[in-house]
Design a protein around this motif. Structure first.
Motif, PDB file in Angstrom:
ATOM      1  N   ALA A  39      39.560  45.459  55.571  1.00 31.17           N
ATOM      2  CA  ALA A  39      40.039  44.861  56.811  1.00 31.17           C
ATOM      3  C   ALA A  39      41.497  44.456  56.716  1.00 31.17           C
ATOM      4  CB  ALA A  39      39.188  43.644  57.174  1.00 31.17           C
ATOM      5  N   ASP A  40      41.937  44.117  55.506  1.00 32.32           N
ATOM      6  CA  ASP A  40      43.319  43.675  55.313  1.00 32.32           C
ATOM      7  C   ASP A  40      43.678  43.777  53.843  1.00 32.32           C
ATOM      8  OD1 ASP A  40      42.118  41.412  54.056  1.00 32.32           O
ATOM      9  OD2 ASP A  40      42.051  40.366  55.987  1.00 32.32           O
ATOM     10  N   LEU A  41      44.915  43.441  53.522  1.00 34.03           N
ATOM     11  CA  LEU A  41      45.378  43.544  52.140  1.00 34.03           C
ATOM     12  C   LEU A  41      44.718  42.506  51.232  1.00 34.03           C
ATOM     13  CD1 LEU A  41      49.193  44.395  52.312  1.00 34.03           C
ATOM     14  CD2 LEU A  41      47.292  45.861  51.632  1.00 34.03           C
ATOM     15  N   ASP A  42      44.323  41.379  51.784  1.00 35.65           N
ATOM     16  CA  ASP A  42      43.653  40.371  50.954  1.00 35.65           C
ATOM     17  C   ASP A  42      42.382  40.942  50.339  1.00 35.65           C
ATOM     18  OD1 ASP A  42      45.573  38.482  51.445  1.00 35.65           O
ATOM     19  OD2 ASP A  42      44.490  37.514  53.082  1.00 35.65           O
ATOM     20  N   ALA A  43      41.628  41.699  51.126  1.00 34.01           N
ATOM     21  CA  ALA A  43      40.399  42.309  50.615  1.00 34.01           C
ATOM     22  C   ALA A  43      40.719  43.364  49.557  1.00 34.01           C
ATOM     23  CB  ALA A  43      39.615  42.932  51.769  1.00 34.01           C
ATOM     24  N   PHE A  44      41.801  44.102  49.770  1.00 32.57           N
ATOM     25  CA  PHE A  44      42.222  45.100  48.791  1.00 32.57           C
ATOM     26  C   PHE A  44      42.637  44.439  47.484  1.00 32.57           C
ATOM     27  CE2 PHE A  44      45.816  47.921  47.279  1.00 32.57           C
ATOM     28  CZ  PHE A  44      44.993  48.897  46.731  1.00 32.57           C
ATOM     29  N   ILE A  45      43.417  43.386  47.574  1.00 26.49           N
ATOM     30  CA  ILE A  45      43.875  42.679  46.380  1.00 26.49           C
ATOM     31  C   ILE A  45      42.696  42.095  45.608  1.00 26.49           C
ATOM     32  CG2 ILE A  45      45.166  40.637  45.607  1.00 26.49           C
ATOM     33  CD1 ILE A  45      47.197  41.284  47.854  1.00 26.49           C
ATOM     34  N   ALA A  46      41.663  41.633  46.317  1.00 25.35           N
ATOM     35  CA  ALA A  46      40.469  41.110  45.644  1.00 25.35           C
ATOM     36  C   ALA A  46      39.818  42.186  44.786  1.00 25.35           C
ATOM     37  CB  ALA A  46      39.477  40.574  46.672  1.00 25.35           C
ATOM     38  N   ASP A  47      39.783  43.426  45.274  1.00 23.72           N
ATOM     39  CA  ASP A  47      39.219  44.511  44.481  1.00 23.72           C
ATOM     40  C   ASP A  47      40.124  44.890  43.316  1.00 23.72           C
ATOM     41  OD1 ASP A  47      36.930  44.607  45.935  1.00 23.72           O
ATOM     42  OD2 ASP A  47      37.295  46.563  46.866  1.00 23.72           O
ATOM     43  N   LEU A  48      41.425  44.766  43.496  1.00 24.95           N
ATOM     44  CA  LEU A  48      42.336  45.004  42.373  1.00 24.95           C
ATOM     45  C   LEU A  48      42.067  44.011  41.244  1.00 24.95           C
ATOM     46  CD1 LEU A  48      45.767  45.671  44.175  1.00 24.95           C
ATOM     47  CD2 LEU A  48      44.041  47.332  43.435  1.00 24.95           C
ATOM     48  N   GLU A  49      41.779  42.785  41.604  1.00 28.56           N
ATOM     49  CA  GLU A  49      41.443  41.767  40.601  1.00 28.56           C
ATOM     50  C   GLU A  49      40.174  42.150  39.851  1.00 28.56           C
ATOM     51  OE1 GLU A  49      41.156  38.274  42.952  1.00 28.56           O
ATOM     52  OE2 GLU A  49      43.329  37.881  42.962  1.00 28.56           O
ATOM     53  N   THR A  50      39.176  42.648  40.584  1.00 27.38           N
ATOM     54  CA  THR A  50      37.928  43.081  39.956  1.00 27.38           C
ATOM     55  C   THR A  50      38.170  44.215  38.980  1.00 27.38           C
ATOM     56  OG1 THR A  50      36.622  42.415  41.885  1.00 27.38           O
ATOM     57  CG2 THR A  50      35.632  44.044  40.414  1.00 27.38           C
ATOM     58  N   LEU A  51      38.974  45.169  39.380  1.00 23.85           N
ATOM     59  CA  LEU A  51      39.271  46.314  38.522  1.00 23.85           C
ATOM     60  C   LEU A  51      40.018  45.888  37.266  1.00 23.85           C
ATOM     61  CD1 LEU A  51      40.286  48.703  41.400  1.00 23.85           C
ATOM     62  CD2 LEU A  51      38.456  49.191  39.756  1.00 23.85           C
ATOM     63  N   GLN A  52      40.945  44.959  37.414  1.00 19.76           N
ATOM     64  CA  GLN A  52      41.677  44.482  36.243  1.00 19.76           C
ATOM     65  C   GLN A  52      40.742  43.822  35.237  1.00 19.76           C
ATOM     66  OE1 GLN A  52      44.767  41.254  36.611  1.00 19.76           O
ATOM     67  NE2 GLN A  52      46.125  42.901  35.942  1.00 19.76           N
ATOM     68  N   GLU A  53      39.783  43.102  35.732  1.00 23.26           N
ATOM     69  CA  GLU A  53      38.808  42.461  34.850  1.00 23.26           C
ATOM     70  C   GLU A  53      37.960  43.485  34.104  1.00 23.26           C
ATOM     71  OE1 GLU A  53      36.653  39.982  37.509  1.00 23.26           O
ATOM     72  OE2 GLU A  53      38.269  38.496  37.722  1.00 23.26           O
ATOM     73  N   GLU A  54      37.832  44.691  34.688  1.00 26.34           N
ATOM     74  CA  GLU A  54      37.069  45.756  34.048  1.00 26.34           C
ATOM     75  C   GLU A  54      37.887  46.532  33.021  1.00 26.34           C
ATOM     76  OE1 GLU A  54      33.763  46.555  34.425  1.00 26.34           O
ATOM     77  OE2 GLU A  54      33.699  44.642  35.493  1.00 26.34           O
ATOM     78  N   GLY A  55      39.172  46.217  32.901  1.00 26.82           N
ATOM     79  CA  GLY A  55      40.001  46.822  31.870  1.00 26.82           C
ATOM     80  C   GLY A  55      40.636  48.144  32.239  1.00 26.82           C
ATOM     81  N   VAL A  56      40.664  48.487  33.523  1.00 20.79           N
ATOM     82  CA  VAL A  56      41.361  49.700  33.955  1.00 20.79           C
ATOM     83  C   VAL A  56      42.603  49.292  34.746  1.00 20.79           C
ATOM     84  CG1 VAL A  56      39.260  51.068  34.032  1.00 20.79           C
ATOM     85  CG2 VAL A  56      40.028  49.875  36.096  1.00 20.79           C
ATOM     86  N   THR A  57      43.535  50.227  34.905  1.00 15.57           N
ATOM     87  CA  THR A  57      44.698  49.965  35.743  1.00 15.57           C
ATOM     88  C   THR A  57      44.244  49.974  37.192  1.00 15.57           C
ATOM     89  OG1 THR A  57      46.228  50.988  34.166  1.00 15.57           O
ATOM     90  CG2 THR A  57      46.968  50.781  36.455  1.00 15.57           C
ATOM     91  N   PRO A  58      44.377  48.884  37.917  1.00 21.31           N
ATOM     92  CA  PRO A  58      43.895  48.865  39.297  1.00 21.31           C
ATOM     93  C   PRO A  58      44.615  49.861  40.207  1.00 21.31           C
ATOM     94  CG  PRO A  58      44.114  46.637  38.459  1.00 21.31           C
ATOM     95  CD  PRO A  58      44.775  47.539  37.451  1.00 21.31           C
ATOM     96  N   ILE A  59      45.946  49.914  40.102  1.00 21.87           N
ATOM     97  CA  ILE A  59      46.700  50.831  40.950  1.00 21.87           C
ATOM     98  C   ILE A  59      47.907  51.346  40.174  1.00 21.87           C
ATOM     99  CG2 ILE A  59      47.862  48.836  42.032  1.00 21.87           C
ATOM    100  CD1 ILE A  59      48.175  50.620  44.561  1.00 21.87           C
ATOM    101  N   SER A  60      48.032  52.646  40.094  1.00 26.51           N
ATOM    102  CA  SER A  60      49.138  53.239  39.346  1.00 26.51           C
ATOM    103  C   SER A  60      50.342  53.445  40.255  1.00 26.51           C
ATOM    104  CB  SER A  60      48.712  54.589  38.743  1.00 26.51           C
ATOM    105  OG  SER A  60      48.390  55.523  39.758  1.00 26.51           O
TER     106      SER A  60
END
Length: 308
Positions: A187-208
């Motif tokens: 819906a917005d960038l806040d929701a996208f950033i929340a998923d980037l945080e999740t990905l970082q916690e999983e040990g992968v690069t969230p966005i290259s």
């Protein structure tokens, strides 16, 4: 992963790539004849100056060359491609050649206002006559032709392709492994950033991301997403204040998103950043629709191996 339909118009952006005729000195020989696709009247050779020097970009140029050689078998195609810096190396060399009165027959540029300096310096020719000769006004969208035209009606470039700039590419396996739904919408960038945080916690690069121009490209997309199309356009005509709270918020979002990118970004160009998504070491990458060739030439299937 997609921005929802309400926001789809917010992130629509296109870049037009044109081929322009250099006119500040002698070319590489001969009259181009009266038009048509036959070889009669062709010059002995034609130099085309681009930065499509490697990877999927070279594959695109090679396809154009193949058509040219079929239509003009008696004309030698001189490939003046220069690699490096997403065109910066080519532009530097081009400027040197133009100043030395040694232009290529035609060169790559982003059509529109980017050509104004060349026009003001009388370094390129008006090609509007070719639009009439080959009926190009009938095959290109009217609003595109209007965008390419100067106030006096002259046109200095002919599009060789049209790109959408702001596509978000993703590796669905990486997303699923992190518990994220590849088909979900934001819906917005806040929701996208929340998923980037999740990905970082999983040990992968969230966005290259890659070198400077790709970071600016990402910034433009963030501005579009936060401001919307009208306010974004206003940044360039003065109706949107760069010091406004809305722009400041978008810049802060960009800073946050950059904190989720790969540390080696400044030493990469866009194909290497895209490759991280293909290889599964990164989840997302924002790059123009030209990046699809990088996936396809490695036999990756849209909807299965990658999503956009």
């Amino acid at each position: 992963m997609r921005i929802n339909k309400k926001s789809a118009g917010v992130v629509a952006s296109a870049a037009v790539l044109g081929m322009t005729l250099a006119g500040c000195g002698g070319g590489s020989g001969g009259d181009s004849g009266e038009g048509g696709s036959g070889a009669e009247g062709d010059a002995s050779q034609v130099e085309v100056f681009t930065w499509w020097a490697a990877g999927s970009e070279k594959a695109g140029l090679d396809a154009l060359v193949g058509v040219f050689q079929e239509q003009h078998p008696d004309t030698e195609f001189v490939n003046g491609a220069v690699a490096g810096g997403a065109g910066s190396a080519a532009k530097d060399l081009l400027q040197t050649r133009l100043q030395a009165q040694d232009p290529p027959d035609t060169f790559q540029a982003h059509a529109g206002a980017e050509l104004q300096d060349y026009i003001d310096a009388a370094q390129i020719e008006d090609v509007s006559g070719l639009y009439d000769e080959f009926g190009l006004r009938d095959v290109f969208p009217a609003d595109l032709v209007e965008r390419l035209s100067t106030e006096d009606g002259a046109i200095y470039s002919i599009p060789s392709n049209i790109h959408r700039a702001n596509v978000m590419w993703a590796n669905p396996t990486v997303l699923e492994d992190a518990g994220l739904d590849p088909s979900a919408e934001y819906a917005d960038l806040d929701a996208f950033i929340a998923d980037l945080e999740t990905l970082q916690e999983e040990g992968v690069t969230p966005i290259s991301v890659a070198t400077t121009w790709t970071q600016v490209h990402l910034l433009e997309t963030v501005l579009l997403a936060d401001l919307g199309p009208e306010a974004y356009s206003g940044l360039w005509d003065g109706s949107t204040d760069w010091t406004s709270e809305e722009v400041t918020g978008a810049l802060e979002d960009f800073e946050t998103i950059m904190s989720f990118t790969n540390e080696d970004r400044d030493g990469l160009d866009w194909p290497e950043a895209t490759q991280q998504v293909i290889d599964g070491t990164a989840a997302f990458n924002i790059m123009g629709d030209w990046a699809v060739a990088a996936f396809e030439e490695q036999d990756k299937e849209l909807g299965t191996d990658f999503v956009a």
